[in-house]
Design an enzyme around this catalytic site. Structure first.
Site, PDB file in Angstrom:
ATOM      1  N   ARG A   1       0.835  -1.208   0.000  1.00 17.39           N
ATOM      2  CA  ARG A   1       0.000   0.000   0.000  1.00 17.39           C
ATOM      3  C   ARG A   1       0.859   1.241   0.000  1.00 17.39           C
ATOM      4  O   ARG A   1       1.981   1.215   0.496  1.00 17.39           O
ATOM      5  CB  ARG A   1      -0.848   0.037   1.272  1.00 17.39           C
ATOM      6  CG  ARG A   1      -1.713  -1.185   1.424  1.00 17.39           C
ATOM      7  CD  ARG A   1      -2.381  -1.142   2.800  1.00 17.39           C
ATOM      8  NE  ARG A   1      -3.042  -2.419   3.068  1.00 17.39           N
ATOM      9  CZ  ARG A   1      -3.631  -2.729   4.219  1.00 17.39           C
ATOM     10  NH1 ARG A   1      -3.620  -1.842   5.215  1.00 17.39           N
ATOM     11  NH2 ARG A   1      -4.214  -3.887   4.380  1.00 17.39           N
TER      12      ARG A   1
ATOM     13  N   ASP B   1       0.243   5.424   1.277  1.00 19.27           N
ATOM     14  CA  ASP B   1      -0.692   6.304   1.980  1.00 19.27           C
ATOM     15  C   ASP B   1      -1.236   7.400   1.061  1.00 19.27           C
ATOM     16  O   ASP B   1      -0.664   7.663   0.000  1.00 19.27           O
ATOM     17  CB  ASP B   1       0.046   6.994   3.153  1.00 19.27           C
ATOM     18  CG  ASP B   1       0.200   6.077   4.354  1.00 19.27           C
ATOM     19  OD1 ASP B   1      -0.608   5.153   4.512  1.00 19.27           O
ATOM     20  OD2 ASP B   1       1.149   6.307   5.141  1.00 19.27           O
TER      21      ASP B   1
ATOM     22  N   TYR C   1      12.335   3.389  -1.947  1.00 17.01           N
ATOM     23  CA  TYR C   1      11.600   4.655  -1.874  1.00 17.01           C
ATOM     24  C   TYR C   1      12.572   5.813  -2.051  1.00 17.01           C
ATOM     25  O   TYR C   1      13.758   5.706  -1.703  1.00 17.01           O
ATOM     26  CB  TYR C   1      10.956   4.825  -0.494  1.00 17.01           C
ATOM     27  CG  TYR C   1       9.715   4.004  -0.256  1.00 17.01           C
ATOM     28  CD1 TYR C   1       8.465   4.500  -0.602  1.00 17.01           C
ATOM     29  CD2 TYR C   1       9.789   2.746   0.334  1.00 17.01           C
ATOM     30  CE1 TYR C   1       7.312   3.754  -0.370  1.00 17.01           C
ATOM     31  CE2 TYR C   1       8.637   1.991   0.567  1.00 17.01           C
ATOM     32  CZ  TYR C   1       7.402   2.505   0.219  1.00 17.01           C
ATOM     33  OH  TYR C   1       6.268   1.779   0.450  1.00 17.01           O
TER      34      TYR C   1
ATOM     35  N   ARG D   1       8.742   7.604   6.173  1.00 15.18           N
ATOM     36  CA  ARG D   1       8.381   8.974   6.573  1.00 15.18           C
ATOM     37  C   ARG D   1       8.809   9.275   8.008  1.00 15.18           C
ATOM     38  O   ARG D   1       9.161  10.411   8.335  1.00 15.18           O
ATOM     39  CB  ARG D   1       6.892   9.202   6.391  1.00 15.18           C
ATOM     40  CG  ARG D   1       6.516   9.351   4.921  1.00 15.18           C
ATOM     41  CD  ARG D   1       5.022   9.179   4.679  1.00 15.18           C
ATOM     42  NE  ARG D   1       4.268  10.204   5.383  1.00 15.18           N
ATOM     43  CZ  ARG D   1       2.935  10.153   5.553  1.00 15.18           C
ATOM     44  NH1 ARG D   1       2.244   9.131   5.081  1.00 15.18           N
ATOM     45  NH2 ARG D   1       2.319  11.109   6.206  1.00 15.18           N
TER      46      ARG D   1
END
Lengths: 247, 247
Positions: free
Chosen positions: B51, B53, B112, B199
């Site tokens: 997933r 966000d 990422y 994050r």
């Protein structure tokens, strides 16, 4: 009275170009003048280094403004950015300059970048930020074609019919094509350009890159001095005003 | 029945994340499933590599889908992209794969990238595409802090309270900070991550970069195994899922 030089960035997508238009039509100059009028409490005129068309972006645009009252440059920057919060215009820098500085007439060079994304899949992250071109482009052919345009020429073949310049002669200092993966960037630099000259050159180089025209065709097009000889105008969303130089 | 691997890109701004939600809430998985249902004339389930966000982007996300009828991969790509024309999702590639391929369980690494723009002026061109950070960040301090996180650790301090992973242990293969002008990019790579781990690590490294915390503090935070010890969660708009690898 003090004169200030403003360096700014904008996403051209929501604007009908740089130049102020009648009420209700969003333009970059119009938004800046409204923000200044609100800050200073009086109508204010902004002078830009040049216009950009609807949808064209700026990584670096320069403008100047004359202000009666005395302000610290950072106070102007803060006041303007606060008022521009909801639109994609950002004041990168404010500097006090002498009275003989003019954003348009004092420039010593202007540079543009044109972004193409060359792939089969449509754009998602770069939607409205690049030209999506599907047929594979040859970097070598595009650079070979570009070389014919560098130098002092009559650029009538790459000049928009609405162009208001007195002469079609310009000196193109840089025109080069770079590639990194599926991203192709065309860089152009000159003292000044004719209206839509960069987008018209890009539209022609794209056809050369595709193999529709051989690179030598660019020389013929230039010599034809006829807009109909060149390729179509590349779309605005790939174009970025990228550097304005002053002495 | 054939299984297809989809590689896709999306701008996360208008979506409430990857995962399908109730009707009317736009999600990436939901949009893809709708497009497939329209194309195939029956409800279709898409399996993602993981997933993302709300507001998080993907340069490369991978999913798989099972289709009864036989189709050429390029026909699926074209049919989907046509139906996704109005949303910022693009199918970059479609490949037929064997039945034992699974977008989530067959991955060998995920990467990422987190983009920070470090300057005084607000963002215009990179609005919703990067985290705007004003205080000057030290690249050296951030990299020094990042080094403590590389390797096999209990990442409880960087784990969201909603995280559903069975174990807080993960092996972080890469965490490095790069800078080019005012752009700072944090790259992270691992077999898998805890919910919001990237994050949360970025939120901590930002405070180290500002000088609020010394780099060694990152070691303490990690060892505390307490989410409250680390910095706040960095905003979603700077995060890009960038690479999903398979054998």
């Amino acid at each position: 009275m003090s004169r200030f030089k403003l360096t700014l960035e904008y996403d051209g997508t929501p604007f009908s170009g740089w130049q102020r238009q009648e009420d209700g039509i969003p333009t970059v100059q119009g938004m800046l003048e409204e923000a200044f009028a609100d800050f200073l409490g009086e109508p204010t005129t902004i002078w830009g280094s040049g216009r950009t068309d609807a949808g064209v972006h700026a990584k670096e645009q320069v403008a100047h403004v004359d202000i009666e009252k005395s302000y610290a440059p950072f106070a102007i920057q803060g006041a303007l950015n606060k008022r521009l919060h909801d639109v994609p215009i950002s004041i990168l820098k404010v500097e006090e300059v002498s009275d003989d500085f003019h954003a348009r007439f004092s420039t010593t060079s202007r540079a543009y970048e044109y972004k193409i994304i060359n792939r089969r899949a449509p754009l998602a992250l770069e939607k409205n930020r690049a030209w999506w071109v599907i047929p594979p482009l040859s970097l070598e052919a595009m650079n070979e074609g570009a070389a014919y345009l560098i130098g002092h020429h009559d650029f009538t073949s790459f000049r928009d019919s609405q162009c208001q310049a007195a002469s079609p002669f310009k000196t193109l200092d840089v025109l080069k094509v770079e590639q990194k993966g599926d991203l192709i960037v065309i860089k152009a630099k000159a003292l000044s350009f004719l209206h839509r000259q960069v987008r018209n050159m890009v539209g022609t180089l794209k056809l050369v890159g595709e193999g529709v025209w051989p690179p030598e065709k660019v020389k013929e097009i230039l010599e034809a001095c006829d807009r109909r000889a060149a390729g179509p105008t590349a779309p605005p969303e790939g174009l970025y005003l990228s550097e304005i130089k002053y002495d």
